[in-house]
Design an enzyme around this catalytic site. Sequence first.
Site, mmCIF file in Angstrom:
data_model
loop_
_atom_site.group_PDB
_atom_site.id
_atom_site.type_symbol
_atom_site.label_atom_id
_atom_site.label_comp_id
_atom_site.label_asym_id
_atom_site.label_seq_id
_atom_site.Cartn_x
_atom_site.Cartn_y
_atom_site.Cartn_z
ATOM 1 N N ASP A 260 0.808 -1.218 0.000
ATOM 2 C CA ASP A 260 0.000 0.000 0.000
ATOM 3 C C ASP A 260 0.845 1.275 0.000
ATOM 4 O O ASP A 260 1.573 1.550 0.958
ATOM 5 C CB ASP A 260 -0.946 0.008 1.223
ATOM 6 C CG ASP A 260 -2.175 0.868 0.973
ATOM 7 O OD1 ASP A 260 -2.349 1.343 -0.165
ATOM 8 O OD2 ASP A 260 -2.971 1.063 1.915
ATOM 9 N N LYS B 63 2.575 2.004 3.318
ATOM 10 C CA LYS B 63 1.784 2.211 4.542
ATOM 11 C C LYS B 63 1.937 1.077 5.542
ATOM 12 O O LYS B 63 1.984 1.301 6.731
ATOM 13 C CB LYS B 63 0.297 2.264 4.162
ATOM 14 C CG LYS B 63 -0.227 3.656 3.933
ATOM 15 C CD LYS B 63 -1.704 3.734 4.193
ATOM 16 C CE LYS B 63 -2.538 3.623 2.939
ATOM 17 N NZ LYS B 63 -2.487 4.722 1.998
HETATM 18 P P1 NAD Z 1 -8.123 3.205 -10.082
HETATM 19 O O1 NAD Z 1 -9.391 2.611 -9.640
HETATM 20 O O2 NAD Z 1 -8.162 4.487 -10.854
HETATM 21 O O3 NAD Z 1 -7.281 2.179 -10.947
HETATM 22 C C1 NAD Z 1 -7.273 0.820 -10.705
HETATM 23 C C2 NAD Z 1 -7.303 0.086 -12.035
HETATM 24 O O4 NAD Z 1 -7.193 -1.296 -11.769
HETATM 25 C C3 NAD Z 1 -8.593 0.258 -12.814
HETATM 26 O O5 NAD Z 1 -8.293 0.731 -14.101
HETATM 27 C C4 NAD Z 1 -9.219 -1.135 -12.853
HETATM 28 O O6 NAD Z 1 -9.894 -1.374 -14.055
HETATM 29 C C5 NAD Z 1 -7.992 -1.996 -12.702
HETATM 30 N N1 NAD Z 1 -8.169 -3.357 -12.162
HETATM 31 C C6 NAD Z 1 -8.967 -3.823 -11.167
HETATM 32 N N2 NAD Z 1 -8.790 -5.155 -10.972
HETATM 33 C C7 NAD Z 1 -7.828 -5.541 -11.849
HETATM 34 C C8 NAD Z 1 -7.192 -6.769 -12.117
HETATM 35 N N3 NAD Z 1 -7.518 -7.886 -11.471
HETATM 36 N N4 NAD Z 1 -6.240 -6.792 -13.076
HETATM 37 C C9 NAD Z 1 -5.893 -5.665 -13.766
HETATM 38 N N5 NAD Z 1 -6.479 -4.474 -13.556
HETATM 39 C C10 NAD Z 1 -7.427 -4.412 -12.606
HETATM 40 O O7 NAD Z 1 -7.261 3.384 -8.757
HETATM 41 P P2 NAD Z 1 -5.946 4.257 -8.491
HETATM 42 O O8 NAD Z 1 -6.358 5.570 -7.925
HETATM 43 O O9 NAD Z 1 -5.099 4.218 -9.689
HETATM 44 O O10 NAD Z 1 -5.303 3.431 -7.300
HETATM 45 C C11 NAD Z 1 -4.760 2.156 -7.568
HETATM 46 C C12 NAD Z 1 -4.485 1.395 -6.300
HETATM 47 O O11 NAD Z 1 -3.497 2.083 -5.546
HETATM 48 C C13 NAD Z 1 -5.696 1.225 -5.383
HETATM 49 O O12 NAD Z 1 -5.720 -0.056 -4.856
HETATM 50 C C14 NAD Z 1 -5.428 2.222 -4.297
HETATM 51 O O13 NAD Z 1 -6.012 1.876 -3.072
HETATM 52 C C15 NAD Z 1 -3.926 2.170 -4.223
HETATM 53 N N6 NAD Z 1 -3.386 3.378 -3.583
HETATM 54 C C16 NAD Z 1 -3.550 4.595 -4.155
HETATM 55 C C17 NAD Z 1 -3.070 5.723 -3.497
HETATM 56 C C18 NAD Z 1 -3.207 7.104 -4.066
HETATM 57 O O14 NAD Z 1 -2.846 8.058 -3.403
HETATM 58 N N7 NAD Z 1 -3.681 7.259 -5.278
HETATM 59 C C19 NAD Z 1 -2.442 5.578 -2.276
HETATM 60 C C20 NAD Z 1 -2.302 4.316 -1.735
HETATM 61 C C21 NAD Z 1 -2.760 3.225 -2.416
#
Ligand code: NAD
Length: 533
Positions: free
Chosen positions: A312, A489
């Site tokens: 994370d 995290k």
């Molecule tokens: P998002 O929802 O915009 O992007 C996630 C992508 O993953 C989507 O395009 C979805 O279609 C795809 N997806 C889902 N299941 C999948 C699979 N099995 N195989 C391939 N693709 C798949 O989310 P984001 O804002 O880009 O964040 C991504 C991840 O990072 C999340 O899990 C989020 O919790 C984590 N994260 C983000 C932040 C931040 O600050 N943006 C911080 C910590 C953690």
Amino acid sequence: IHPTAARRPYPIVVQSENTSYTSEHIISKFTNRGTDVIVADGQYKVVPTAKEYEFQTAVKVPKTGLMMVGWGGNNGTTLSATILANKHNIVWHTKSGIQQPNYIGSLIRASTVRLGADPKTGKDIHVPISDLLPMVHPNDLVLGGWDISGAPLDEAMKRAEVLDWDLQRQVAPHMAALGAPLPSIYYPDFIAANQEARADNVIPGKDKHAHLEQLRADIRAFKEKHALERTIVFWTANTERYADIIPGVNDTADNLLAAIRASHEEVSPSTLFAVAAILEGEPFVNGAPQNTFVPGVIELAERHKSFIGGDDLKSGQTKLKSVFAEFLVNAGIKPLSIASYNHLGNNDGHNLSAERQFKSKEISKSSVVDDMVSANALLFRPPQEGAVKGSKEAKGEHPDHIVVIKYVPAVGDSKRAIDEYYSEIFCGGRSTINIFNECEDSLLATPLILDLTILAELLSRVKYRNVSDGQTEFAPLYSVLSLLSYMLKAPLVKPGTDVVNSLNRQRNALETFLKACIGIEGSSDLLLETRIW
Ligand code: NAD
């Protein structure tokens, strides 16, 4: 070109008997100093220790690929577009003027460390972390990956609504040239039901072993197509629910491989990606909170001497908490409660609005103050030996800590976080500090993905030998790359060892390690010459 994006030849030469250079390696000697402490009858018996090590770092930076799982999401598209903007030096207009691309927010590219001092003036000399050892430049990363949504990268970037339009407009042809993500594996039970509409690009069938083989073939094909020597596989897809840890299913490497062959329902997509990367000998990093690294995955990585890191991305609220809670406790102030609230409106927030996926995030956000609290037994009563299992006494004293996340579509990628720190101060007084933070979530997260990728590649090039123990061959580092903790995290560490959450300690560890690899001592804050006559 912005200084954080500038490209420089490797600039450091250490002149010391501890450091030697060959055409292929930097070899350094390092003394690991510690202290053994034996506590008996209210006394601390302290024995200083010193062990000799050598590090060997390959100087050639390999041609490196980054395969993102969830490439079409906010993080994946923002990372791709900003690398392309940097690579092609695309400048864009915003309402306040012309904006240059840069790598601000990257620890590796945009922060510095004190290398030492000029002997004549005594003034400190600071260098970018990226100058300490040869590291891959982000502009050189070959990008690829998978997504359950088949939207081509230019359209996916538009859908994310993160970047200014003038940048999107100019970078769109370069994004379109990247094509569309590879089909991915979609097990609906693991992510929120509200994601179903996106899932138009999935590998067919229900056979998990066939899915694993497909992912492995994808990695191999990507490496071959681009002549890559190293490929980092990075989970930046939706947060999954936790997988149950079931004896006989995912508790050992062999059981996990058998469970994959049997298409067991508790094997998650992220675990399959981790296994695929491990078996291909490529590092895997988990940027989301779920327990991808079930015990069987860790054992498999150990067996194959592959590298894994997670969990994370530590981008905003938790990063601040890992500084602020430590500041309070180390100042001798006792936090009684920490209440954290967030709302956000992007697709990550939509997915996290489902209970089981929120739970994964809640767990990863919750443990961040544990080590700071347990380090101060003056303020927090430690766990009592012999107390009833599960009782307050057995758990020890701890601040109340709550985390709330709400989905508010209107604010899009601009996350808002409120934190209240309520603490006990001198002689019964109380202090309440509130922090309000607002910023684009994906612009905080993207540089962390770069840092993790650059470091994972570098650490896969560093070998060590324990000279004190007579080890003659250089060996790779341990599989779980806990040196990545600064960006994570809920850092994954070697089983049985303590997690360090403190941001300062995490940075010190990394700085000390990178300096050790070139044969110089890490700690410089003593500044003895400024304290004596
Ligand atoms: P998002 O929802 O915009 O992007 C996630 C992508 O993953 C989507 O395009 C979805 O279609 C795809 N997806 C889902 N299941 C999948 C699979 N099995 N195989 C391939 N693709 C798949 O989310 P984001 O804002 O880009 O964040 C991504 C991840 O990072 C999340 O899990 C989020 O919790 C984590 N994260 C983000 C932040 C931040 O600050 N943006 C911080 C910590 C953690």
